[in-house]
Design a protein around this motif. Structure first.
Motif, PDB file in Angstrom:
ATOM      1  N   ALA A  79       0.936  -1.250  -0.138  1.00  0.00           N
ATOM      2  CA  ALA A  79       0.151   0.130   0.078  1.00  0.00           C
ATOM      3  C   ALA A  79       0.819   1.108   0.239  1.00  0.00           C
ATOM      4  CB  ALA A  79      -0.570   0.023   1.277  1.00  0.00           C
ATOM      5  N   PRO A  80       0.410   2.530  -0.467  1.00  0.00           N
ATOM      6  CA  PRO A  80       1.243   3.516  -0.446  1.00  0.00           C
ATOM      7  C   PRO A  80       1.999   4.037   0.670  1.00  0.00           C
ATOM      8  CG  PRO A  80      -1.002   3.998  -1.587  1.00  0.00           C
ATOM      9  CD  PRO A  80      -0.950   2.444  -1.100  1.00  0.00           C
ATOM     10  N   GLU A  81       1.161   3.931   2.046  1.00  0.00           N
ATOM     11  CA  GLU A  81       2.174   4.213   3.288  1.00  0.00           C
ATOM     12  C   GLU A  81       3.128   3.135   3.691  1.00  0.00           C
ATOM     13  OE1 GLU A  81      -1.302   3.397   2.851  1.00  0.00           O
ATOM     14  OE2 GLU A  81      -1.597   1.701   4.649  1.00  0.00           O
ATOM     15  N   VAL A  82       3.123   1.966   3.141  1.00  0.00           N
ATOM     16  CA  VAL A  82       3.967   0.969   3.372  1.00  0.00           C
ATOM     17  C   VAL A  82       5.035   1.371   2.505  1.00  0.00           C
ATOM     18  CG1 VAL A  82       4.534  -1.345   3.000  1.00  0.00           C
ATOM     19  CG2 VAL A  82       2.492  -1.092   4.029  1.00  0.00           C
ATOM     20  N   ILE A  83       4.918   1.704   1.210  1.00  0.00           N
ATOM     21  CA  ILE A  83       5.949   1.868   0.288  1.00  0.00           C
ATOM     22  C   ILE A  83       6.668   3.112   1.054  1.00  0.00           C
ATOM     23  CG2 ILE A  83       6.436   2.912  -2.023  1.00  0.00           C
ATOM     24  CD1 ILE A  83       4.145   1.073  -3.062  1.00  0.00           C
ATOM     25  N   GLU A  84       5.972   4.150   1.447  1.00  0.00           N
ATOM     26  CA  GLU A  84       6.653   5.561   1.717  1.00  0.00           C
ATOM     27  C   GLU A  84       7.371   5.194   3.076  1.00  0.00           C
ATOM     28  OE1 GLU A  84       7.098   8.275   0.741  1.00  0.00           O
ATOM     29  OE2 GLU A  84       8.085   8.937   2.685  1.00  0.00           O
ATOM     30  N   ARG A  85       6.828   4.124   4.048  1.00  0.00           N
ATOM     31  CA  ARG A  85       7.846   4.013   5.259  1.00  0.00           C
ATOM     32  C   ARG A  85       9.071   3.220   4.778  1.00  0.00           C
ATOM     33  NH1 ARG A  85       5.736   0.516   9.267  1.00  0.00           N
ATOM     34  NH2 ARG A  85       4.089  -0.091   8.096  1.00  0.00           N
ATOM     35  N   ALA A  86       8.833   2.253   3.864  1.00  0.00           N
ATOM     36  CA  ALA A  86      10.228   1.558   3.690  1.00  0.00           C
ATOM     37  C   ALA A  86      11.065   2.642   2.446  1.00  0.00           C
ATOM     38  CB  ALA A  86       9.689   0.373   2.430  1.00  0.00           C
ATOM     39  N   ALA A  87      10.715   3.310   2.003  1.00  0.00           N
ATOM     40  CA  ALA A  87      11.508   4.327   1.191  1.00  0.00           C
ATOM     41  C   ALA A  87      12.313   5.192   2.242  1.00  0.00           C
ATOM     42  CB  ALA A  87      10.587   5.390   0.306  1.00  0.00           C
ATOM     43  N   GLN A  88      11.428   5.709   3.430  1.00  0.00           N
ATOM     44  CA  GLN A  88      12.064   6.350   4.292  1.00  0.00           C
ATOM     45  C   GLN A  88      12.956   5.563   5.207  1.00  0.00           C
ATOM     46  OE1 GLN A  88      11.408   9.905   4.812  1.00  0.00           O
ATOM     47  NE2 GLN A  88      13.111   9.768   5.990  1.00  0.00           N
ATOM     48  N   ALA A  89      12.804   4.298   5.303  1.00  0.00           N
ATOM     49  CA  ALA A  89      13.943   3.516   5.986  1.00  0.00           C
ATOM     50  C   ALA A  89      15.116   3.464   5.309  1.00  0.00           C
ATOM     51  CB  ALA A  89      13.276   1.993   6.421  1.00  0.00           C
ATOM     52  N   ALA A  90      15.008   3.147   3.908  1.00  0.00           N
ATOM     53  CA  ALA A  90      16.265   3.302   3.175  1.00  0.00           C
ATOM     54  C   ALA A  90      16.948   4.406   3.145  1.00  0.00           C
ATOM     55  CB  ALA A  90      15.753   2.848   1.496  1.00  0.00           C
ATOM     56  N   HIS A  91      16.330   5.626   3.113  1.00  0.00           N
ATOM     57  CA  HIS A  91      16.842   6.867   3.125  1.00  0.00           C
ATOM     58  C   HIS A  91      17.728   6.961   4.631  1.00  0.00           C
ATOM     59  CE1 HIS A  91      16.910  11.140   5.069  1.00  0.00           C
ATOM     60  NE2 HIS A  91      16.843  11.407   3.494  1.00  0.00           N
ATOM     61  N   ASP A  92      17.101   6.460   5.757  1.00  0.00           N
ATOM     62  CA  ASP A  92      17.739   6.604   7.066  1.00  0.00           C
ATOM     63  C   ASP A  92      18.858   5.668   7.192  1.00  0.00           C
ATOM     64  OD1 ASP A  92      15.838   8.693   7.395  1.00  0.00           O
ATOM     65  OD2 ASP A  92      14.436   7.318   8.803  1.00  0.00           O
ATOM     66  N   GLU A  93      18.795   4.317   6.733  1.00  0.00           N
ATOM     67  CA  GLU A  93      19.798   3.292   6.736  1.00  0.00           C
ATOM     68  C   GLU A  93      21.147   3.353   6.093  1.00  0.00           C
ATOM     69  OE1 GLU A  93      18.332  -0.587   6.636  1.00  0.00           O
ATOM     70  OE2 GLU A  93      17.048  -0.003   4.761  1.00  0.00           O
ATOM     71  N   VAL A  94      21.092   4.219   5.062  1.00  0.00           N
ATOM     72  CA  VAL A  94      22.364   4.216   4.369  1.00  0.00           C
ATOM     73  C   VAL A  94      23.436   5.050   4.931  1.00  0.00           C
ATOM     74  CG1 VAL A  94      21.272   3.417   2.058  1.00  0.00           C
ATOM     75  CG2 VAL A  94      21.549   5.891   2.647  1.00  0.00           C
ATOM     76  N   LYS A  95      24.582   4.809   4.649  1.00  0.00           N
ATOM     77  CA  LYS A  95      25.711   5.701   5.322  1.00  0.00           C
ATOM     78  C   LYS A  95      26.683   6.027   4.022  1.00  0.00           C
ATOM     79  CE  LYS A  95      25.730   2.217   8.798  1.00  0.00           C
ATOM     80  NZ  LYS A  95      24.977   1.245   8.002  1.00  0.00           N
ATOM     81  N   PRO A  96      26.045   7.197   3.283  1.00  0.00           N
ATOM     82  CA  PRO A  96      26.848   7.522   2.051  1.00  0.00           C
ATOM     83  C   PRO A  96      27.859   8.596   2.389  1.00  0.00           C
ATOM     84  CG  PRO A  96      24.649   8.623   2.213  1.00  0.00           C
ATOM     85  CD  PRO A  96      24.624   7.636   3.190  1.00  0.00           C
ATOM     86  N   ILE A  97      28.876   8.722   1.500  1.00  0.00           N
ATOM     87  CA  ILE A  97      29.779   9.753   1.448  1.00  0.00           C
ATOM     88  C   ILE A  97      29.428  10.677   0.444  1.00  0.00           C
ATOM     89  CG2 ILE A  97      31.687   8.587   2.637  1.00  0.00           C
ATOM     90  CD1 ILE A  97      32.796   8.397  -0.388  1.00  0.00           C
ATOM     91  N   SER A  98      30.237  11.997   0.587  1.00  0.00           N
ATOM     92  CA  SER A  98      30.091  13.008  -0.656  1.00  0.00           C
ATOM     93  C   SER A  98      31.132  12.840  -1.441  1.00  0.00           C
ATOM     94  CB  SER A  98      30.029  14.376  -0.168  1.00  0.00           C
ATOM     95  OG  SER A  98      28.751  14.545   0.630  1.00  0.00           O
ATOM     96  N   ASP A  99      31.225  12.690  -2.941  1.00  0.00           N
ATOM     97  CA  ASP A  99      32.174  12.547  -3.786  1.00  0.00           C
ATOM     98  C   ASP A  99      32.060  13.246  -5.037  1.00  0.00           C
ATOM     99  OD1 ASP A  99      30.947  10.766  -5.036  1.00  0.00           O
ATOM    100  OD2 ASP A  99      32.118   9.077  -4.401  1.00  0.00           O
ATOM    101  N   VAL A 100      32.965  12.778  -5.962  1.00  0.00           N
ATOM    102  CA  VAL A 100      32.987  13.447  -7.125  1.00  0.00           C
ATOM    103  C   VAL A 100      31.400  13.053  -7.945  1.00  0.00           C
ATOM    104  CG1 VAL A 100      35.174  14.049  -7.932  1.00  0.00           C
ATOM    105  CG2 VAL A 100      34.002  11.754  -8.179  1.00  0.00           C
ATOM    106  N   ARG A 101      31.097  12.045  -7.448  1.00  0.00           N
ATOM    107  CA  ARG A 101      29.739  11.703  -8.313  1.00  0.00           C
ATOM    108  C   ARG A 101      28.527  12.173  -7.571  1.00  0.00           C
ATOM    109  NH1 ARG A 101      33.110   7.647  -9.878  1.00  0.00           N
ATOM    110  NH2 ARG A 101      33.000   6.547  -7.560  1.00  0.00           N
ATOM    111  N   ALA A 102      28.263  12.425  -6.411  1.00  0.00           N
ATOM    112  CA  ALA A 102      27.126  12.800  -5.627  1.00  0.00           C
ATOM    113  C   ALA A 102      27.560  13.197  -4.303  1.00  0.00           C
ATOM    114  CB  ALA A 102      25.964  11.748  -5.694  1.00  0.00           C
ATOM    115  N   SER A 103      26.594  14.217  -3.657  1.00  0.00           N
ATOM    116  CA  SER A 103      26.889  14.506  -2.076  1.00  0.00           C
ATOM    117  C   SER A 103      26.141  13.341  -1.294  1.00  0.00           C
ATOM    118  CB  SER A 103      26.234  15.965  -2.149  1.00  0.00           C
ATOM    119  OG  SER A 103      24.685  15.709  -2.026  1.00  0.00           O
ATOM    120  N   ASP A 104      26.357  13.497  -0.146  1.00  0.00           N
ATOM    121  CA  ASP A 104      25.563  12.345   0.785  1.00  0.00           C
ATOM    122  C   ASP A 104      24.245  12.653   0.705  1.00  0.00           C
ATOM    123  OD1 ASP A 104      25.919  14.585   2.279  1.00  0.00           O
ATOM    124  OD2 ASP A 104      26.238  13.436   4.272  1.00  0.00           O
TER     125      ASP A 104
END
Ligand SMILES: Cc1cc2nc3c(=O)[nH]c(=O)nc-3n(C[C@H](O)[C@H](O)[C@H](O)COP(=O)(O)OP(=O)(O)OC[C@H]3O[C@@H](n4cnc5c(N)ncnc54)[C@H](O)[C@@H]3O)c2cc1C
Length: 287
Positions: free
Chosen positions: A241-266
């Motif tokens: 359902a749309p709210e489940v999809i939104e919660r999963a997308a938010q979880a993905a946003h929160d659980e990654v640990k990116p760096i900023s480099d030449v390709r993209a910012s964190d």
């Protein structure tokens, strides 16, 4: 260091015997080894061992309930193979976004794994598919093999748990359960020939709109390609359902640990994670 010996063993036994002596660079397709040695990032060692003649490292076959992919399988061979096309379309999709045709013809799956780049394009789908790696060594005169999950084999950028004298022999992937859907997404700053700014792989069983056995994997957003445990937990056993999809997308946003480099910012990488996980799940919901 200059190379003093070039060896091209003709079988696994001979290759492992050569590697026992240590101080060797293993050469497969050379698409990482050569640029990295030319640039001085990883100088070649005294002995250069070309493994391309070792037959035990080739071939793709169905064995019991898994597909065994020889470490020397090139990206092009992988993409053209019937077993891969039938069971793992996500790998074909990743191959389609991998470098250029010339590189795909030389680059091997084993090399992609052992190079252990956070942005290694086959690593993301293989993590989502529960791949294990098969390693061989000859510590005391006899060939010994063992397997380890891909997720624990990768330990950091360019670092794996491969022991001294070990060769990656194959990658083994379980045959997917019935009803499994697979998706791959890669974003680079150029439309072609680019290294991932982010990559996402999804494998899940979809039955009556409900997801189970959910595996989400992310590339280029942490020191190693990682599983999205929190987003997986949001999705497991749920109807899309749309709210489940939104919660999963938010979880993905929160659980990654990116760096900023030449390709993209964190920041940009996190935004991409949110938006692309959302888009991927909406697509799974629709089809
Ligand atoms: C122009 C260009 C574009 C590229 N684009 C992409 C891309 O889009 N996506 C991507 O993921 N990668 C990309 N790469 C990186 C590279 O092509 C891949 O990582 C490739 O899969 C490496 O495979 P190889 O056979 O060439 O490995 P090699 O260069 O031969 O080896 C890589 C590393 O693995 C070790 N190794 C190789 N095989 C084994 C084995 N069987 N056992 C133990 N150790 C082993 C080597 O010693 C070395 O450390 C690109 C490279 C170039 C030059």
């Amino acid at each position: 260091m200059t190379v003093e010996r070039y060896l091209a063993p003709r079988d696994l036994d001979e290759a492992l015997e050569v590697l026992r002596s240590g101080d060797a660079t293993i050469l497969a397709g050379g698409t990482d080894v050569m640029p990295q040695s030319e640039s001085g990032k990883t100088p070649l060692r005294k002995t250069l061992v070309n493994i391309r003649r070792v037959p035990e490292l080739t071939g793709i076959m169905l064995a019991k309930n898994e597909v065994r992919i020889g470490a020397l399988t090139t990206i092009s061979e992988m993409m053209a193979n019937d077993l891969i096309r039938k069971h793992f379309p996500i790998l074909v999709e990743a191959g389609d976004h991998f470098a250029s045709e010339q590189i795909r013809n030389a680059a091997t799956l084993g090399g992609n794994v052992c190079n252990a780049s956070p942005a290694g394009d086959t690593l993301v789908p293989m993590l989502a598919l529960d791949a294990v790696v098969e390693l061989a060594a000859k510590p005391n005169g006899t060939v010994q093999t063992h397997t380890t999950p891909l997720g624990s084999f990768l330990v950091g950028p360019g670092k794996t748990r491969r022991g001294p004298g070990e060769l990656l022999v194959a990658i083994r992937i379980p045959v997917p359960p019935a009803g499994q859907v697979q998706r791959f997404f890669k974003f680079g700053t150029r439309p072609a020939l680019d290294i991932s700014a982010i990559a996402i792989g999804l494998a899940a069983v979809k039955a009556k709109g409900v997801l189970s056995h959910v595996r989400l994997a992310y590339g280029a957003v942490a020191p190693v390609p990682m599983r999205g445990a929190q987003a997986e937990a949001v999705l497991e056993g749920k109807k899309l359902a749309p709210e489940v999809i939104e919660r999963a997308a938010q979880a993905a946003h929160d659980e990654v640990k990116p760096i900023s480099d030449v390709r993209a910012s964190d920041w940009y990488r996190r935004e991409l994670m949110h938006n692309m996980v959302k888009r991927m799940l909406a697509d799974v919901q629709e089809h």
